[in-house]
Design an enzyme around this catalytic site. Structure first.
Site, PDB file in Angstrom:
ATOM      1  CB  THR A 126      -0.932   0.041   1.234  1.00  0.00           C
ATOM      2  OG1 THR A 126      -1.490   1.375   1.339  1.00  0.00           O
ATOM      3  CG2 THR A 126      -0.243  -0.273   2.537  1.00  0.00           C
ATOM      4  CG  ASP A 128      -2.594   4.540   2.238  1.00  0.00           C
ATOM      5  OD1 ASP A 128      -2.371   5.369   1.338  1.00  0.00           O
ATOM      6  OD2 ASP A 128      -3.680   3.931   2.349  1.00  0.00           O
ATOM      7  CB  ALA A 187       5.679  21.630   3.167  1.00  0.00           C
ATOM      8  CE  LYS A 214       8.281  29.928   2.246  1.00  0.00           C
ATOM      9  NZ  LYS A 214       8.037  28.852   3.184  1.00  0.00           N
TER      10      LYS A 214
END
Ligand code: F6P
Length: 324
Positions: A126, A128, A187, A214
């Site tokens: 999987t 995940d 991120a 930013k």
């Protein structure tokens, strides 16, 4: 063990083919007949099978998807469905079954073991990564790289337009894909179901990053995260609170499940496939075969399903240091 069957079930994942190939060739090595079940537990109920020879799995190690096809099977969730499946296993003189899949597939495999004492072994397949007793599930590494490549491209347009992007990634109820891909792409924030960051903290983080100069940002949002009702509602709430942010949403979706498996997933699939066959031969069944620190380990199927989350919260802390 004279005959072993193999099936893939639930959401497909890159690396499943390398595992099927390894099961087939390990069976040939130990002079065991290998039967492929087509379309997971549905194929078991419909008695849709084919005998697999070493040559029948040539040229699949480099292919995404699953050569045996997959399905999510509601009928197998019923006692009657499982009785038919068990009868077909017996009629085909199958002595052991290898189930390659995720939590739903292992729940089915466990039922076969509990209700009929049928020998089963699970291989974690999987994207995940949400099974316990393995640091990596098959397909997770490839999916992470797919997500990373996709977000790198989104970043180009985010920078050009001075935009905030919310990128939703898969992972069901777990945040492994979001956390690790989020760290890899730098991120601004990573939203995962295991940690409640709160809407207020998210807004503060965005305000701080704007202040620091930013002009564009990426927030990686796990599909199971509950900061908003869904990623679109969250984006609207952010725009209402911070109108200066021009916000866009990108849901990566099933692109994450396809593509050429990474080297890691091919090697892992091969190792786990061979070990699954060997453990059935040794009578060591009812387990999932996984990997931990490079070592092959076995975990009872019920524990693989219900163990403690292995999410590394330290990575989240590190990602926040990166945003200073
Ligand atoms: O379990 C794999 C997975 O891709 C999850 O990440 C996702 O929530 C789900 O399957 C999607 O399933 P389906 O392809 O059935 O919509």
């Amino acid at each position: 063990m004279k005959t072993i069957a193999v099936l893939t079930s639930g959401g497909d994942s890159p690396g499943m083919n390398s595992s099927i190939r390894a099961v087939v060739r390990a069976c040939a090595h130990y002079q065991i007949k290998c039967i492929g079940i087509i379309r997971g537990f549905s194929g078991l109920i419909e008695n849709n099978t084919k005998v697999l020879s070493t040559r029948s799995v040539r040229g699949i190690i480099n292919r995404g998807g699953t050569f045996l096809y997959s399905a999510r099977c509601d009928e197998f969730k019923t006692t009657d469905g499982r009785k038919i499946a068990h009868k077909n296993l017996k009629d085909n003189e199958i002595d052991g079954l290898i189930v390659i899949g995720g939590d739903g597939s292992f729940t089915g495999a466990l039922k076969l073991k509990q209700e009929f004492n049928f020998p089963v072994v699970g291989i974690p397949g999987t994207i995940d990564n949400d099974l316990h007793g393995t640091s990596h599930t098959l397909g997770y590494d490839t999916a992470l790289n797919t997500v990373m490549d996709a977000i790198d491209k989104i970043r180009d347009t985010a920078i050009s337009h001075h935009r905030l992007f919310l990128v939703e990634v898969m992972g069901a109820d777990a945040g492994y894909i979001a956390l690790n891909s989020g760290l890899a792409i730098g991120a601004q924030e990573i939203l995962i179901p295991e940690v409640n960051m709160s809407f207020e903290n998210l807004i503060n983080s965005l305000k701080k990053s704007k202040k620091s100069g930013k002009t564009s940002s990426i927030i990686v949002v796990a599909e199971g995260d509950k900061t908003g009702k869904n990623v679109f509602e969250l984006a609207s709430k952010i725009e209402e609170t911070l109108p200066k942010y021009e916000t866009r949403v990108s849901v990566l979706g099933h692109i994450q499940r396809g593509g050429t498996p990474s080297c890691f997933d091919r090697v892992l699939g091969t190792q786990l496939g061979v070990k699954a066959v060997e453990s059935l031969i040794e009578g060591n069944d009812g387990n999932m075969v996984g990997i931990d620190n490079g070592k092959i380990i076995f975990t009872p199927l019920d524990k693989a399903l219900k163990g403690k989350s292995k999410i590394n919260k330290e990575l989240l802390r590190i990602s926040q240091i990166m945003n200073t």
